[in-house]
Design an enzyme around this catalytic site. Structure first.
Site, mmCIF file in Angstrom:
data_model
loop_
_atom_site.group_PDB
_atom_site.id
_atom_site.type_symbol
_atom_site.label_atom_id
_atom_site.label_comp_id
_atom_site.label_asym_id
_atom_site.label_seq_id
_atom_site.Cartn_x
_atom_site.Cartn_y
_atom_site.Cartn_z
ATOM 1 N N ASP A 183 13.043 34.836 -7.597
ATOM 2 C CA ASP A 183 13.603 33.494 -7.459
ATOM 3 C C ASP A 183 15.115 33.644 -7.401
ATOM 4 O O ASP A 183 15.759 33.986 -8.393
ATOM 5 C CB ASP A 183 13.186 32.616 -8.642
ATOM 6 C CG ASP A 183 13.609 31.163 -8.470
ATOM 7 O OD1 ASP A 183 14.601 30.904 -7.761
ATOM 8 O OD2 ASP A 183 12.956 30.279 -9.049
ATOM 9 N N LYS A 208 18.192 22.652 -4.578
ATOM 10 C CA LYS A 208 19.477 22.987 -5.182
ATOM 11 C C LYS A 208 20.513 23.335 -4.102
ATOM 12 O O LYS A 208 20.784 22.525 -3.232
ATOM 13 C CB LYS A 208 19.270 24.135 -6.174
ATOM 14 C CG LYS A 208 18.094 23.961 -7.117
ATOM 15 C CD LYS A 208 18.157 22.666 -7.925
ATOM 16 C CE LYS A 208 17.175 22.631 -9.088
ATOM 17 N NZ LYS A 208 15.753 22.589 -8.694
#
Length: 389
Positions: A183, A208
């Site tokens: 990630d 994000k």
């Protein structure tokens, strides 16, 4: 790249992004790609699709290919798949581990991932081993012992900003036949390309920094192994289960990507200055940011990250929850809200969110640094910290 008279491909990521991977609309000449909201596509009198390959609006939507092509090139891999959220992307990869298998996952990562993983593994008969992956020796031992099908790490981690040695993690995973999934939400491809260090799968919550405007939920799975059985299974599951982005979200996502390099560069530069300021402030106990020389993972971060260390950090106030909340409450420019990676700076008291689930300290504040003028951000933090100093 569309519009290049010489047929030359862009040599730099910044150019690829600015042009949206070739965003010129062939039908109109517009320099912005069109939105096609259709959920179904017509056939001719011979019953063949009028547009080859376009049948139904799941992953047949034209803009998917353009967006996913840009994402794959950003990560330096052959393929990318988009999902309706970061957690949907993570879940798609974790479900590829069969019942009776095992997953080794980094502890101290995004709590939403941890909570979902624990529940998923419990109901699916998958053994879950959580370890401190920032210690390469501990991670290697856990992988060798558990012999998992998948290893999941997050670097830099959220909110602890832990750094994982990706080369050693990949070597250990591959030694037992496991896939390494990384990630890389906090790093973005501007700062790190995990596949270049041996990762098999790269994950992003595109909600994000990739989108960067706090107006789209999206996730990404990227890999070089697009011929692998597991990749084919993930892609098929996405199509058959309908876990796809809508056309407007896809368009907004691509729009946000076009300024990614500039946004990340500015936010990261701001973060370095803010981390240095906080690190020397009398009201701050410690600062968690890999760009600081005293961060335990700094040397590895220097090897794995380029052009900066990202816009995410955490810092602990001297005192307890009351002091941390007082600082957060006194801020005038920085917004009190969850999430990270947007153009606006956000701060969050993570203990309020994670109490009873993790051992998050009561005095920790997570800060997502935006693209505002750095003097305004430091000034805001200074006046807020003065409330308890």
């Amino acid at each position: 790249m569309s519009g290049d008279a010489d047929g030359l491909a862009p040599k730099h990521i910044e150019t690829l992004l600015a042009h949206g991977g070739g965003a010129i609309d062939a039908a109109s000449g517009g320099v912005v790609p069109p939105i096609q909201p259709a959920t179904t596509f017509a056939r001719g009198d011979d019953y063949q699709p009028l547009a080859p390959g376009r049948i139904y609006g799941r992953d047949d939507m034209p803009l998917y290919a353009q967006l996913e092509g840009v994402l794959a090139e950003l990560e330096g891999v052959r393929g990318a798949l988009t999902f309706p959220s970061g957690m949907a992307a993570i879940a798609a990869v974790m479900r590829a581990v069969p019942n009776g298998g095992a997953i080794v996952a980094q502890s101290g990562i995004y709590w939403g991932t941890t909570v979902w993983l624990r529940k998923h593994c419990a109901r699916s008969g998958v053994r879950l081993v959580e370890v401190d992956a920032t210690d390469a020796n501990i991670l290697e031992h856990a992988i060798a012992e558990a012999r998992p099908g998948l290893v999941l790490v997050e670097t830099p981690s959220n909110p602890w900003l832990g750094i994982v040695d990706l080369k050693r993690a990949a070597t250990a995973a591959h030694a037992v036949g496991a896939l390494l999934a990384v990630d890389s939400t906090a790093a973005t491809p501007i700062h790190s390309r995990p596949a270049s260090f041996g990762a098999d799968i790269v994950l992003h919550s595109a909600t994000k920094s990739l989108n960067g405007h706090s107006d789209v939920l999206a996730g990404v799975v990227a890999s070089d192994a697009i011929d692998a059985e597991w990749w084919t299974a993930i892609r098929a599951e996405r199509r058959e289960a309908g876990a796809v982005l809508g056309p407007f979200e896809t368009w907004l996502f691509l729009r946000g990507l076009r300024t990614l390099a500039l946004r990340v560069e500015r936010a990261s530069a701001n973060a370095v200055a803010i981390a240095s300021f906080l690190n020397s402030h009398e009201a701050v106990e410690r600062v968690l940011y890999p760009g600081l020389a005293d961060h335990p993972g700094h040397d590895i971060a220097v090897q794995q990250m380029t052009n900066g260390f990202g816009s995410l950090m955490s810092f602990c106030i001297k005192g307890g929850a009351r002091d941390a909340l007082a600082v957060a409450g006194a801020l005038k420019v920085i917004v009190r809200a969850t999430s990270l990676g947007g153009v606006e700076s956000l701060i969050e008291h993570r203990h309020t969110i994670e109490a009873g689930v993790t051992d998050m300290p009561e005095n920790l504040l997570r800060l997502s640094v935006g693209i505002e003028h750095v003097d305004d951000l430091i000034g805001d933090l200074e006046q807020a910290l003065s409330q308890i100093a």
